[in-house]
Design a protein around this motif. Structure first.
Motif, PDB file in Angstrom:
ATOM      1  N   ALA A  64       2.340  -5.321  -3.239  1.00  0.00           N
ATOM      2  CA  ALA A  64       3.599  -6.056  -3.333  1.00  0.00           C
ATOM      3  C   ALA A  64       4.799  -5.120  -3.294  1.00  0.00           C
ATOM      4  CB  ALA A  64       3.611  -6.879  -4.626  1.00  0.00           C
ATOM      5  N   GLU A  65       4.654  -3.937  -3.855  1.00  0.00           N
ATOM      6  CA  GLU A  65       5.750  -2.965  -3.841  1.00  0.00           C
ATOM      7  C   GLU A  65       6.070  -2.522  -2.420  1.00  0.00           C
ATOM      8  OE1 GLU A  65       7.133   0.923  -6.470  1.00  0.00           O
ATOM      9  OE2 GLU A  65       5.005   0.402  -6.312  1.00  0.00           O
ATOM     10  N   ARG A  66       5.041  -2.315  -1.592  1.00  0.00           N
ATOM     11  CA  ARG A  66       5.270  -1.913  -0.197  1.00  0.00           C
ATOM     12  C   ARG A  66       5.872  -3.047   0.616  1.00  0.00           C
ATOM     13  NH1 ARG A  66       0.178   0.564  -0.902  1.00  0.00           N
ATOM     14  NH2 ARG A  66      -0.840  -1.216   0.099  1.00  0.00           N
ATOM     15  N   ILE A  67       5.451  -4.269   0.340  1.00  0.00           N
ATOM     16  CA  ILE A  67       5.905  -5.395   1.156  1.00  0.00           C
ATOM     17  C   ILE A  67       7.324  -5.826   0.789  1.00  0.00           C
ATOM     18  CG2 ILE A  67       5.465  -7.812   1.722  1.00  0.00           C
ATOM     19  CD1 ILE A  67       2.497  -7.252   1.338  1.00  0.00           C
ATOM     20  N   PHE A  68       7.589  -5.965  -0.498  1.00  0.00           N
ATOM     21  CA  PHE A  68       8.852  -6.568  -0.935  1.00  0.00           C
ATOM     22  C   PHE A  68       9.919  -5.557  -1.371  1.00  0.00           C
ATOM     23  CE2 PHE A  68       5.527  -9.747  -1.886  1.00  0.00           C
ATOM     24  CZ  PHE A  68       5.995 -10.799  -1.099  1.00  0.00           C
ATOM     25  N   PHE A  69       9.520  -4.349  -1.746  1.00  0.00           N
ATOM     26  CA  PHE A  69      10.482  -3.396  -2.308  1.00  0.00           C
ATOM     27  C   PHE A  69      10.550  -2.082  -1.540  1.00  0.00           C
ATOM     28  CE2 PHE A  69       8.746  -5.953  -5.877  1.00  0.00           C
ATOM     29  CZ  PHE A  69       9.888  -6.708  -6.141  1.00  0.00           C
TER      30      PHE A  69
END
Length: 749
Positions: A574-579
């Motif tokens: 999720a960190e790579r995708i959204f942030f």
């Protein structure tokens, strides 16, 4: 007819011995004494805290200690006093005389060498360093260093002996005109800076530098610059930074002119700005302790405080801006005398009115009528007294008791415009790196931090504790309840210092690296548990009944742990995708907020873990106390166990659940060690879960070891404790009132 006499028997209960009766009475007295002792102890603690905090709001006092007639001197130019208020000095046209401020006894006379037929025209007392500059009628400036020697006799009586030595003589005006106004500072290491106005109106600035030789010593170099052309209008007042970096003059037109003064003596000062101070002539200017704030007085009696404020955030360009307007005088301000201990200062006018002010609190404490135009005033170095002298030569000595001048309700709970700040703010910063520091003691960041930490802790603990209590009370078997409840209650025995230690050294670094995974816990764990519960409900009823309750609990715990593991696994994705691959950088760029390792997320977990056992225990007891016939009636009418728990048991037990919530709230408000160790203790006012805070209880623990006994910080910390006690009392009172009303409502069921 004869009646049979029934023998009388003593009304004694069988088996009650005199010893048992004695122990019963003794126990009653011991319990009564213990209860009264607890009440007396609590009341005593409250009274002690109140006594320690009360002096913050006491009115200051100033009493006249003595009065001297100095009319024998032809003119008084300035005055001074030693730290023990045993020796004062008077600078007059012929020299410096040291006197006893109460009796007037002459102690020492100093006459400048080489004065000849000349005389002293003006004088300037440098704040806090003991230097006095004398402006002569022939254009020379003579500087003297004043010290005091302290000795004690065999009986312990103190004797103060003044010493006055010539520091340097400077030819400020080559034309030999009289120096009508001067300002002088000396760093004690061979460098001095000075300004002067001569009788023909010229404005002069000079600096003396002592060049160091290879073998020590060195030649002093003095350079004087004429700044007259930089000024519009006649100079009526001047002020000079003690560091020699800035000079300021006020004019008859109500304007101020500011120069940046170079460190190199040969370089000419640069006039950087002019700005209006008043519509009338500026009659007095003085920098306060710290060389930041400037106090100005005008011909109409107005007293204003000015500070340099940055034009743009992060830049070095500054302008002087009016911050405070204090109570005005009825006539022109003639004297401004700052304190060498704090931000207090005296102002005197030509009608003889003397006023005491404080910069930070913008208070005016006293006004004294001297019935003579004030020509000089001085604070005692310890700010426990002051002298004032009028044009008629009457010297008045006052004893001052004002230990907490910076304390008002506004400085404690309102926004204050502090030195170096672009606007009024709530700030807690009790100490600094020097004695010039301006204490910032707003309690609002501490109150905000307490509310913030409590909110996140209760937000984490309350749902878990209440739902756990409902499960063990309404759905778990008696055997499982006898295991779960003591286990949860055992959690309350964990010392908070251990929880804080684990939160600060283990949990905080873990959450820093897995911040996104920690945020996914909230939506993911409940979702997975609800889905699994739905699937479990689809299983055949015969199969579900054959599974023991404790195995169901183990299965539930396994599902919850699996969901938590899944959240941390999905966190990097999720960190790579959204942030953009880095959550902390995204947070800083998107919201301007930075991620602190020890933040409210850590406090929410750690303090919530400490609060859960208390809320759970009281809630479970309240739920278990609901009469069983209510459950039986609900089930008999066709309600499911879940409907019975939500619509019958839970409302009936709501007084106890509310009490549990309030007790948990009070526990979180007063928590100290977890907050102290799991946050950065930064007194900021932001609701972001990724920032730290400082609570009132943690602030007391941090500050009290360094607080001087009976000082302002010391008493403010006791006031903080008093506020904590008041909050706890208020919460408990509200909780009891609401509990009683809920109890009356549901007792009719």
């Amino acid at each position: 007819m004869a009646t049979e006499q029934v023998p009388q028997t003593q009304s004694k209960l069988p088996g009650i011995t005199p010893f048992a009766r004695f122990m019963d009475r003794a126990g009653r007295w011991v319990i009564t004494a213990g209860g009264l002792g607890v009440i007396a102890s609590v009341v005593g603690i409250f009274v002690f805290v109140l006594i320690e905090a009360y002096p913050l709001f006491q009115m200051p006092s100033a009493t006249q200690k003595g009065s001297l007639d100095l009319s024998a001197y032809k003119s008084v130019l300035t005055i001074g006093i030693d730290p023990y208020q045993a020796v004062s000095y008077v600078v007059h046209r012929d020299g410096i005389d040291f006197l006893n401020p109460d009796t007037g006894a002459l102690i020492l006379q100093v006459r400048p060498e080489g004065l000849g037929d000349g005389h002293i025209v003006s004088a300037y007392r440098s704040l806090g360093d003991g230097y006095v500059g004398l402006g002569l009628n022939d254009g020379r400036l003579m500087a003297y260093k004043i010290d005091y020697q302290i000795r004690y006799d065999d009986a312990g009586k103190q004797f103060v002996t003044p010493e006055c030595a010539l520091a340097e003589t400077i030819v400020l005006d080559e034309q030999g005109q009289a120096l009508t106004k001067i300002a002088y500072h000396n760093d004690g290491d061979g460098q001095s800076v000075f300004m002067g106005v001569v009788s023909d109106g010229r404005l002069l600035f000079g600096r003396t530098l002592k060049k160091r030789g290879l073998l020590g010593g060195g030649k002093a170099e003095t350079v004087v610059h004429d700044l007259t052309k930089d000024v519009a209008g006649a100079v009526t007042a001047m002020a000079l930074l003690k560091s020699g970096r800035m000079g300021m003059v006020g004019t008859e037109l109500g304007e101020a002119f500011q120069w940046d003064l170079p460190r190199n003596a040969s370089s000419r000062p640069t006039m950087v700005r002019r700005f209006p101070i008043s519509t009338r002539a500026v009659t007095a200017l003085e920098f306060l302790l710290g060389d930041i704030s400037l106090v100005a007085g005008d011909a109409g009696g107005e007293v204003s405080a000015w500070m340099p404020v940055r034009i743009t955030e992060g830049a070095n360009d500054q302008i002087f801006q009016k911050i405070h307007t204090l109570q005005a005088h009825s006539r022109a301000v003639a004297v401004i005398a700052p304190s060498a201990r704090d931000k207090q200062f005296l102002t005197g006018d030509v009608s003889g009115q003397l006023a005491l002010h404080h910069l930070t609190s913008a208070q005016t404490f006293f006004r004294f009528e001297q019935n003579q135009s004030i020509v000089s005033a001085v604070f005692a170095p310890k700010a426990n007294g002051f002298l004032a002298c009028g044009v008629s030569g009457r010297l008045v000595h006052y004893e001052l008791h004002n230990p907490h001048p910076e304390i008002t309700l506004h400085t404690l709970f309102g926004k204050v415009w502090y030195e170096g700040y672009a606007q009024p703010e709530y700030v807690w910063q009790s100490t600094g790196g020097s004695d010039d520091f301006e204490p910032k003691i707003s309690l609002m960041p501490l109150i905000f931090g307490t509310a913030k930490g409590t909110f996140y802790a209760v937000l984490f603990a309350l749902p878990l504790a209440v739902l756990a209590a409902i499960y063990t009370s309404e759905f778990a078997s008696p055997g499982l309840r006898n295991i779960v409840k003591p286990t949860v209650e055992l959690m309350a025995s964990l010392p908070s210092v251990i929880l804080g230690f684990l939160a600060g050294l283990w949990l905080a670094p873990l959450l820093e690296n897995e911040a996104v995974g920690a945020l996914l816990l909230l939506p993911l764990v409940p979702s997975v548990v609800i889905v699994c519960a739905y699937v479990w409900g689809k299983f055949p009823e015969n199969f579900v009944r054959r599974v023991p309750d404790h195995w169901q609990l183990v299965l539930f715990m396994g599902i919850a742990l699996f969901a938590a593991w899944l959240a941390f696994v999905m966190g990097p994705v999720a960190e790579r995708i959204f942030f953009g691959g880095h959550f902390q950088n995204w947070l800083r760029d998107a919201s301007g907020s930075r991620y602190d390792q020890r933040n409210c997320l850590v406090v929410g977990f750690a303090m919530g873990f400490a609060v859960i056992p208390i809320i759970y225990t009281i809630c479970e007891d309240a739920l278990s106390s609901v009469p069983s016939h209510l459950r039986a009636g609900s089930l008999a009418l066709g309600a499911t166990p879940w409907q019975t728990a939500m619509r019958v048991v839970l409302p009936t037990a709501s007084p106890g659940i509310f009490s549990a919530t309030m007790v948990g709230f009070g526990r979180a408000v007063g928590e100290t060690m977890i907050v102290l160790m799991a946050t950065g203790n930064t007194p900021i006012m932001e609701w972001s879960v990724f920032n730290g805070m400082r609570t009132m209880s943690a602030n007391i623990a941090v500050e009290i070891p360094e607080a001087p006994h009976e000082g302002t910080l010391y008493r403010v910390l006791f006031l903080t404790g008093l506020l904590l006690a008041a909050v706890t009392f208020l919460v408990n009172t509200v909780a009891e009132v609401v509990r009683q009303r809920l109890r009356e409502r549901y007792s009719r069921i």
